[in-house]
Design a protein around this motif. Structure first.
Motif, PDB file in Angstrom:
ATOM      1  N   ARG A  27       0.839  -1.214   0.000  1.00 13.74           N
ATOM      2  CA  ARG A  27       0.000   0.000   0.000  1.00 13.74           C
ATOM      3  C   ARG A  27       0.868   1.255   0.000  1.00 13.74           C
ATOM      4  O   ARG A  27       0.592   2.206  -0.728  1.00 13.74           O
ATOM      5  N   ALA A  30      -6.844  -7.265  -4.249  1.00  9.95           N
ATOM      6  CA  ALA A  30      -8.133  -6.787  -3.750  1.00  9.95           C
ATOM      7  C   ALA A  30      -9.280  -7.387  -4.555  1.00  9.95           C
ATOM      8  O   ALA A  30     -10.292  -7.805  -3.985  1.00  9.95           O
ATOM      9  N   GLU A  71     -10.607  -1.772  -0.165  1.00 10.06           N
ATOM     10  CA  GLU A  71      -9.301  -1.462  -0.770  1.00 10.06           C
ATOM     11  C   GLU A  71      -9.479  -0.921  -2.186  1.00 10.06           C
ATOM     12  O   GLU A  71      -8.842   0.066  -2.568  1.00 10.06           O
TER      13      GLU A  71
END
Length: 116
Positions: free
Chosen positions: A10, A28, A36
């Motif tokens: 991330r 995701a 997400e």
């Protein structure tokens, strides 16, 4: 993938690493992680938006499709019309038609739901 690995991914994606963003989107989407995908979509990632629309349509998530549609995403609008038609959601189709969407108006007419 550990939470630490995911956090690192991330962070890299947030710093502009497109490979990390692509990997995060893929994970995701595979895991059905709407939160997400929404985070990435809201930050401007069009691939995440496309995946979010696909997932929302598959899950029958009218609320998410409406949010994206109301934000100006025409693909989300098309999916919302399709889903509303499948669900017989005349209220949603009427809402879209009232906003000027001719496809929603056409669906209402086809379903015999035109106001006289």
């Amino acid at each position: 993938m550990t939470e630490s690995d995911l956090s690192d991914l991330r962070e890299r994606a947030d710093k502009g690493d497109t490979s990390a963003a692509d990997e995060l989107i893929e994970l995701a989407a595979e895991n059905g992680d709407v939160k997400e995908l929404r985070r990435l979509s809201d930050s401007g990632n069009s691939t995440a938006t496309d995946q979010l629309i696909e997932l929302a349509a598959e899950n029958g998530d009218v609320k998410e499709l409406r949010r994206l549609s109301d934000g100006g995403n025409s693909t989300a609008t098309d999916q919302l019309i399709e889903l509303a038609t499948e669900l017989g959601d005349m209220k949603e189709l009427r809402r879209l038609a009232d906003q000027g969407n001719s496809t929603a108006a056409d669906q209402l007419a086809e379903l015999g739901e035109v106001d006289e």
